[in-house]
Design a protein around this motif. Structure first.
Motif, short mmCIF file in Angstrom:
data_model
loop_
_atom_site.label_atom_id
_atom_site.label_comp_id
_atom_site.label_asym_id
_atom_site.label_seq_id
_atom_site.Cartn_x
_atom_site.Cartn_y
_atom_site.Cartn_z
N ALA A 74 80.99 55.00 59.82
CA ALA A 74 81.76 54.71 61.04
C ALA A 74 80.85 54.56 62.25
O ALA A 74 81.05 53.68 63.09
N ARG A 119 91.27 47.92 61.04
CA ARG A 119 91.86 47.94 62.37
C ARG A 119 92.88 49.07 62.41
O ARG A 119 93.35 49.52 61.37
N GLU A 120 93.21 49.49 63.60
CA GLU A 120 94.17 50.58 63.71
C GLU A 120 95.58 50.01 63.61
O GLU A 120 95.92 49.09 64.36
N ARG A 169 92.61 56.79 60.03
CA ARG A 169 91.68 55.77 59.53
C ARG A 169 91.45 55.95 58.03
O ARG A 169 91.49 54.99 57.27
N THR A 228 81.87 58.64 70.47
CA THR A 228 82.69 59.53 69.65
C THR A 228 82.14 59.60 68.22
O THR A 228 82.01 60.69 67.64
N ALA A 229 81.81 58.43 67.68
CA ALA A 229 81.33 58.37 66.30
C ALA A 229 79.99 59.12 66.17
O ALA A 229 79.77 59.88 65.22
N ALA A 247 80.37 51.39 64.60
CA ALA A 247 80.57 51.47 66.04
C ALA A 247 79.38 50.88 66.79
O ALA A 247 79.54 50.21 67.81
N GLN A 273 85.21 50.12 75.63
CA GLN A 273 85.87 50.78 74.52
C GLN A 273 84.89 50.96 73.36
O GLN A 273 84.85 52.02 72.72
N ALA A 274 84.08 49.92 73.12
CA ALA A 274 83.09 49.98 72.03
C ALA A 274 82.09 51.10 72.31
O ALA A 274 81.69 51.84 71.41
N SER A 276 82.59 53.80 74.09
CA SER A 276 83.16 55.14 73.93
C SER A 276 83.41 55.44 72.46
O SER A 276 83.26 56.57 72.01
N LYS A 277 83.76 54.41 71.68
CA LYS A 277 83.91 54.58 70.24
C LYS A 277 82.59 55.04 69.63
O LYS A 277 82.54 55.92 68.77
N GLN A 278 81.53 54.39 70.11
CA GLN A 278 80.20 54.71 69.56
C GLN A 278 79.85 56.17 69.88
O GLN A 278 79.37 56.90 69.02
#
Lengths: 999, 483
Positions: free
Chosen positions: A595, A562-563, A459, A381-382, A599, A374-375, A377-379
């Motif tokens: 962000a 956090r979300e 966010r 995306t960011a 990430a 997840q981290a 994919s977050k990275q």
């Protein structure tokens, strides 16, 4: 002799009387009967199976009856007729399973014409799990079941054991599976020595664990010694604590020899699974939240001394005693030390625990893997967002700056509410929130009354809340949370309008803790009743607060974002909310870069987290391997495995520290962590063999003393054990025992009314492999048990019913009153087992009564009124008739609710049944359901009259009612006067003598 | 309830009870004939030895936590003289430490004796001589002090528990380590039975001891059976009794009709089972319940009392209101024949801030207790009612922390009044600093024996088979304070 200074001297007259008597030769009265030699006393003779008297009496159904009939003949008595079928069936149900038959069961059975319908019903009931609940409660009385107690407010145990309910469940299950009584005794006294790896059997040692007493080991031991002797053997050992027994041939030394069986034992709690969560006991510290409380021998060679005059301050240290059984009961013990399996010495090595720990570690790894993914994919995306924005900027006309400031054209709000109507978005978490007149109001003061809005927040956003703080309360804290996960995890903004000071403030909650950084507090004058608008502008870690348009705070949130959701809350105050609006903010390039950097850190943290989880798993499996080798559970040599485990454990510690390091920015902290890693690395390389065991270790052997004692007690040769047991069983079928002094078979106890029958039953129990169901079957199938409870022929010739010429009517025990009432109403929850329920819920939770807490200090009032068992000693129940019982049945919320519930149920049936008079049908059903019989003509007339008269009386206006009190009825009475009268009728039937009586 | 069983001797009846036959509240059955239990049976061994009854009811005040004897009824000027010195430094070292009683009887939890509070702490309140008799009573007790000529103060009580389970011990006579035993109120209820037919015989008001300290054991019947336990009653007129009201969803007409129908139906069944005495007892218990339900609210309805009476007790004054209501209700209960009324007041455990604590507690109880004594006397009820004021132990002469006193079981004070107790006397004494009871020492059961004696019961013949009582359980009447 009383101690010097205490008590009074004999008077001169008393001395003269004594002296004269001695001088005259100390003669005893000539008519004084010389007691028989103790060795001739009935209860020390071996159990021999007497032949049932030969008879051709047609009344006799089975051998029990031959003994009873013989006594009838001798006494010239006639037995009662057989009870009517409905009475018999109700008696059978209450006797065997503790709840009455339903009307359907009753009618089905009455319509059954097969000759063996009774015997088949007996087998059916003995096979129901309610049998174990009913008879389990009986044996809980004899074995002194007590839930733990102490100071509950500070979670301090002082008496009995946590998790003792597992013993209760063991009792119920053992009876249901018809576990032989000799086995039950052995498990209760020594399961740890015969079934050390069987956690279910270990729970049986609750019999001993319930004696645990925090403040005094001797009190605990006295109880253990005396109550063990009394429960299984009906020996009043207590009398020999201070001196030789005055009636039985039992010396004071034998008392302490009996104690020696128990001297080494102690209690502990073993885990049952990998759930090793603990809770804090006020004095014991961390204790397992889930586990089995059990007995074990802790000090294998601790001596036992005789206490002079029973006073533990004066042990006779010159004369240690060894374990031995009272000589007058015959037999001897053969004590052999028991080697224990690793499951006993190292309970954490049990497969259920160690495999569970590995499974937990594996789950942690999978979670860490998912987090890393997840981290990543977050990275991605960011990073992509940054790249896209940069590209946009690069391709834009440099003369026309891109939108990248806060003062962008308005974006439509994603969520807005002016509370004009109740929006389905809101879910109340706590508090009495009301929607009215265009406001959302919290009128009553509460602690963190909370209401949550459904949408997940963007966010970066602007949250605007308009509200009015009202007068009630102290702090008058009113505000909102964002990034809300639950009441313990969120970012928060609020105003406090206290009398002394007022503030606008930001804080956060993490893992249930509230943190109030000083940088988030701004003093500002505020007034109660004033309408204000609080605005929060949230960009990544930056928070800007505005009050009525004025900027009040610029703040970097210390807790990572956090979300989560938006909630409104009020704490120690009350408020009206007027408007809420959430508007997303378009991220600037700078925001996106922040962000992206976060990430990237997220990836680092997740990578380190995965490494730590893997190292932890490795450490765990190495330690398990080493421990298995140490305990001889694997063939591998221990030394190399220990080295490997020691190293793996250090490596896991390093990985954990690295994981902390990955999210640490404070440079001092970083340095400290790096130093820790260096030190741990050196330790890991040092080839040590020290590693942490999985849990505490205990002795590898046990003295075998309790097992030897158990085998002596549970032996067919023991003259007491089987007799005591069948006598207890008989008592609970007839309300009277064959030996009335059920816990004292000694020379000052009673003699059996039917000695031959007692011995025959005892022999039968042993002959049937100590299984109790066969004894129950024999008893309830006998003609003796099937008699009616009235016998006009013997009112004067056998008034106390010593010769059993009728069935003595009995009042139901406390639990059975409540269970039957609920069951008749169709409300009883028969679900078995589990932790004890709070006694305060006795009127509102409909589980069976044996599952509610009962301790010397805590009893459910409703049950206490009906003589709930005293957990300290209850070899037979009290059976009082006191007015409070009437009040409980007429006034308790439980009875009122049950009547109202049942009336609704029955009238539905009555109305669908036929076209005849509904009230008549209702009365019939009511009698069948509550009293398990049809009403007589007289009764029908009286009830119909009642149903005719009362509704008219109820229609009068302004009926005087009773004071409110603390009435706990949850249902209101019916509004229809006739239906309300029917409810009244049912309440009356629940109070009827024949409801609480087992006839 | 006249279910006489003529063939049963007293012993047999009791044996049956002990074996759980049926608690038909024998005391009540017999006493409703106007005879006490002991007087009824044929084989009471020495009827002549039974003391004649001097009293018929008891009101028992109990201060939970331990009231300082030193600041109430046992004036010790020597403490002030040597205040600030340790007991070692004072002239009383030997008096305290060399006493045969020091730590001898005390049984501590977990075997660790409580530390000696060594430094003498001055008395926190002054004393005055009160009444004709001139006994010294502290200024925290002005109202009770004004009744001095009716009080018999016993200054030489001792007990063996140094923790608050001494509360249980004071009521049962046994240390909590010895388990639970019948309380004094239960013995009296058991021994005498009821004087009335519509109220419980043993009533308890005020929250009792906590779980730690014996809990309901302090007013329970234990092996005598639950029918002899104290029945908690609240002075809230809306809800005085457990299950005392069905709540507002039931009208009185319904209840009346329910009872009528119930008794009608039970009556039909009784015809069918003529040999079931328990059934007849139950039918009667329903009538009793009905009467109780109707009469208990009347008893706690204090508005029936004159304004003057209410004020005298301190009703309406927030400081005294709670105890005042209990006290006035107690008078109304004994007036109606209730045997034993137990009133608890909690919060006396002044480990620190003794002055603040005791002045507040005394203010709450002093006026109501004195008002009760005067009211009883005025109505001629004090002659037949014994009022007891007691607490589980006293407090140390030495200071705990800077301004409190610790538990003190070695010597402390209680008082009694009325019911044939001599007034205006002080009995027994502690040493010069109030440490050890040294003259006419009395264990708690001596107080029990005194009550039983005044009520006309031979304290030594109250026994039931299967439950051996120890010497210490009986106690001896304190003859010196009997009129």
């Amino acid at each position: 002799m009383p101690p010097a200074g205490e008590g009074e001297h004999l008077s001169q007259q008393q001395i003269t009387v004594l002296s004269d008597w001695i001088a005259a030769g100390a003669l005893f009265p000539p008519d004084e009967a010389i007691p028989a030699s103790p060795s001739e006393w009935w209860s020390v003779q071996p159990v021999k199976r007497p032949a049932p008297p030969a008879t051709d009496n047609p009344w006799v159904r089975n051998p029990i009856d031959t003994f009873i009939a013989a006594a009838h003949t001798q006494q010239q008595l006639t037995p009662a007729r057989e009870a009517s079928p409905p009475v018999l069936l109700r008696r059978l149900y209450l006797d065997l399973i503790g709840i009455p038959p339903t009307a359907a069961e009753l009618n089905a059975w009455l319509n059954d014409t097969s000759p063996d319908r009774f015997e088949r019903k007996v087998d059916e009931l003995l096979a129901r799990h309610e049998y174990g609940q009913r008879w389990g409660r009986h044996w809980m009385d004899v074995w002194r079941y007590s839930d733990w107690y102490g100071s509950r407010a500070i979670n301090e145990i002082r008496y009995s054991q946590r998790h003792i309910w597992r013993w209760r469940d063991w009792i119920v299950d053992s009876l249901n599976t018809d576990k032989p009584y000799d086995r039950m005794i052995t498990e209760m006294l020594a399961a740890d020595e015969i079934a050390a790896d069987d956690a279910t059997a270990l729970a049986a040692t609750g019999f001993l664990g319930r004696n645990w007493y925090k403040f005094d080991r001797n009190v605990w031991m006295f109880e253990t010694v005396e109550q063990t002797a009394q429960a299984f053997l009906a020996v009043t050992l207590r009398c020999a604590r201070c001196h030789d027994h005055k009636y039985d041939p039992l010396s004071q030394t034998e008392y302490y020899q009996f104690r020696a069986f128990f001297e080494p034992h102690d209690v502990r709690t073993d885990p049952l699974s990998a759930n090793l969560t603990t809770e804090k006991d006020a004095t014991l510290g961390d204790v397992l939240k889930e586990g089995v409380s059990r007995i074990y021998d802790r000090e294998l060679d601790v001596p036992t001394f005789v206490f002079q005059r029973g006073d533990n301050r004066y042990p006779d240290k010159d004369r240690p005693v060894s374990p031995a059984v009272p000589a007058f009961l015959g037999g001897s013990v053969n004590i052999q030390p028991v080697q224990l399996p690793a499951a006993a010495s190292d309970p954490h090595l049990r497969p259920a625990v160690r495999n569970g720990l590995i499974a937990n570690a594996d789950r942690t790894i999978s979670e860490a893997q998912a987090a890393l993914q997840q981290a990543h994919s977050k990275q991605q995306t960011a990073d992509l967002a940054v790249a896209e924005r940069q590209q946009q900027l690069a391709t834009q006309n440099p003369d026309q700056p891109a939108r990248q400031t806060a003062s962008e054209p308005p974006v439509p709000p994603i969520f807005a509410d002016d509370f004009h109507t109740r929006s389905p978005h809101w879910k109340v978490v706590s508090g009495d929130w009301t929607w009215q007149d265009g406001v959302l109001q919290l009128p009553t003061v509460a602690s963190f009354a909370t209401v949550v809005a459904e949408p997940v927040l963007p966010r970066n956003c602007r949250i605007k809340v308009r509200y009015r703080t009202l007068q009630p309360g102290s702090y008058r804290s009113v505000g909102f949370s964002f990034d809300y996960l639950d009441t313990g995890n969120s970012q928060d903004v609020y105003t406090a309008t206290g009398d002394a000071s007022q503030t606008i403030q930001a804080f956060h909650r993490n893992a249930g803790q509230q943190h109030y950084p000083a940088a988030g507090i701004v003093k500002t004058p505020l007034q109660v009743g004033q309408e204000i608008c609080v605005e929060a502008i949230i960009r990544e870690q930056q928070l800007t607060l505005l009050l009525d348009g004025q900027q009040k705070l610029e703040y970097t949130m210390p807790l990572a974002r956090r979300e989560g959701r938006l909630v409104l809350w009020v704490h120690q105050g009350s408020a009206q909310f007027l408007q809420v609006e959430v508007q997303p903010l378009i991220s600037t390039l700078a925001d996106l870069q922040v962000a992206a950097a976060q990430a990237a850190t997220g990836v680092k943290v997740a990578t380190a987290g995965l490494a730590a989880a893997e190292a932890e798993r490795e450490s765990l499996s190495c330690r398990i391997a080493a421990e298995l080798a140490r305990c001889g559970l694997s063939t591998e040599p221990h030394q190399p495995l220990a080295e490997k485990a020691a190293r793996a454990e250090k490596l896991a510690a390093i990985a954990r520290t690295r994981s902390t390091l990955a999210s640490t920015t404070d440079s001092a902290k970083v340095q400290e962590l790096e130093a820790t890693i260096t030190k741990l690395q050196q330790e890991a390389d040092s080839q040590g063999t020290q590693y942490s065991p999985l849990g505490p270790n205990f002795p590898r052997s046990s003295t075998g003393r309790r097992l030897a004692l158990a085998r002596w007690i549970a032996s067919p040769q023991n003259p007491r054990t089987a007799r005591v047991a069948v006598n207890q069983i008989w008592l609970r079928h007839f309300g009277e025992a064959l030996v009335p002094s059920v816990a004292n078979f000694g020379m000052n106890g009673a003699r059996p009314t039917h000695p031959q029958l007692l011995d025959w039953l005892a022999a039968e129990l042993i002959h049937n492999g100590w299984q109790m169901k066969s004894i129950h079957r024999l008893i309830v199938c006998s003609a003796t048990w099937r008699q009616a409870s009235t016998n006009p022929h013997t009112t004067t010739t056998n008034p106390a019913n010593r010769w059993l010429t009728r069935m003595p009517p009995r009042r139901m025990e406390a639990e059975i009153v409540r269970d039957s009432l609920l069951h008749a109403a169709g409300l009883l929850d028969l679900q078995p087992g589990g932790p004890e329920l709070p006694e305060s819920d006795i009127q509102t939770l409909y589980r069976r009564s044996l599952y509610f807490r009962n301790t010397p200090n805590e009893k459910a009032g409703l049950l206490e009124t009906f003589d709930a068992p005293n957990p300290n000693e209850c070899y037979r129940r009290q059976n009082s008739v006191v007015p409070q019982q009437a009040l409980a049945l007429l006034n308790s919320g439980l009875a009122l609710d049950a009547s109202r519930h049942l009336a609704e149920k029955l009238i539905t049936v009555a109305q669908t049944a036929s076209a005849e008079n509904h009230n008549l049908q209702f009365v019939r059903l009511a009698f069948e359901t509550i009293l398990s019989r049809s009403p007589t003509e007289q009764e029908t007339t009286a009830c119909l009259q009642f149903l005719q008269d009362l509704p008219t009386q109820l229609q009068q206006s302004d009926l005087p009612v009773f004071p409110a009190g603390t009435g706990t009825a949850q249902r209101s009475p019916a509004t229809d006067p006739l239906q309300r009268a029917r409810e009244n009728l049912l309440l009356v039937l629940f109070s009827h003598n024949d409801f609480v009586t087992i006839r | 309830m006249h279910q006489q069983q003529p063939t049963n001797t007293r012993r047999n009846c009791l044996a049956d009870l002990g074996m759980g036959f049926t608690g038909l509240a024998l005391g009540s059955l017999l006493a409703s004939d106007g005879r006490s239990r002991s007087a009824t049976a044929a084989d009471v061994p020495e009827p002549a030895a039974r003391p004649p009854a001097k009293a018929r009811s008891v009101i028992w005040y109990f201060m939970l936590g331990g009231t300082s004897h030193l600041e109430s009824f046992d004036y010790k000027p020597a403490i002030n003289r040597y205040a600030g010195l340790t007991i070692d430094e004072s002239p009383y070292r030997s008096t305290v430490l060399d006493s045969p009683h020091y730590r001898k009887n005390v049984r501590d939890f977990a075997g660790t004796p409580r530390a000696l509070m060594a430094q003498l702490y001055p008395l926190q309140i002054g004393f005055q001589r009160r009444g004709q008799c001139g006994m010294e009573v502290s200024d925290w007790w002005p109202h009770v002090g004004s009744c001095a000529d009716d009080l018999a103060v016993v200054r030489s009580m001792w007990t063996t528990d140094n923790d608050h389970a001494a509360q249980l011990q004071f009521h049962t006579g046994r240390h909590i380590f010895d388990g639970f035993h019948p309380s004094i109120g239960s013995w009296i209820n058991y021994g005498l039975g009821s004087l009335n037919s519509n109220l419980p015989e043993f009533v308890v008001m005020g929250g009792g001891p906590g779980d730690c300290c014996g809990g309901v054991g302090a007013h329970s019947g234990s092996y005598l059976g639950p029918e002899f336990s104290g029945i908690p009653m609240s002075t809230d007129p809306a809800n005085p009794l457990a299950f005392g009201t069905p709540g507002t969803s039931v009208s009185r007409i319904e209840r009346t009709r329910q009872l009528q129908l119930l008794q009608q139906l039970n009556g039909y069944a009784a015809v069918e089972y003529p040999d079931d005495p328990i059934m007849r007892a139950r039918i009667q218990s329903y009538e009793m319940a009905f009467r109780m339900q109707m009469s208990v609210p009347e008893v706690v309805s204090l508005t029936q009392e004159t304004q003057q009476t209410q004020q005298a007790y301190g009703i309406g004054n927030p400081t005294t209101d709670r105890v005042a209501r209990c006290s006035l209700t107690a008078r109304r209960l004994v007036e109606r024949g209730v045997r034993f009324v137990q009133i608890y007041d909690d919060g006396w455990d002044a480990h620190s801030q003794l002055k603040q604590n005791h002045s507040t507690r005394c203010a709450a109880v002093d006026q109501p207790i004195a008002a009760l004594l005067k009211d009883l006397k005025h109505r001629g009820l004090l002659d037949e009612t014994i009022v007891v004021w007691a607490t589980e132990f006293g407090r140390t002469p030495g200071a705990e922390r800077s301004d409190g006193r610790d538990h003190h079981p070695y010597g402390f004070s209680v008082w009694m009044a009325g019911g044939g107790i001599r007034g205006g006397i002080v009995h027994g004494a502690t040493d010069e600093i109030g440490f050890h009871a040294v003259e006419d020492r009395h264990y708690v059961t001596d107080l029990h024996a005194t009550l039983l004696h005044q009520l006309g019961l031979d304290h030594r013949s109250l026994e039931i088979p299967g439950h051996k009582r120890l010497e210490i359980d009986f106690g001896s009447p304190i003859n010196a304070i009997l009129a």
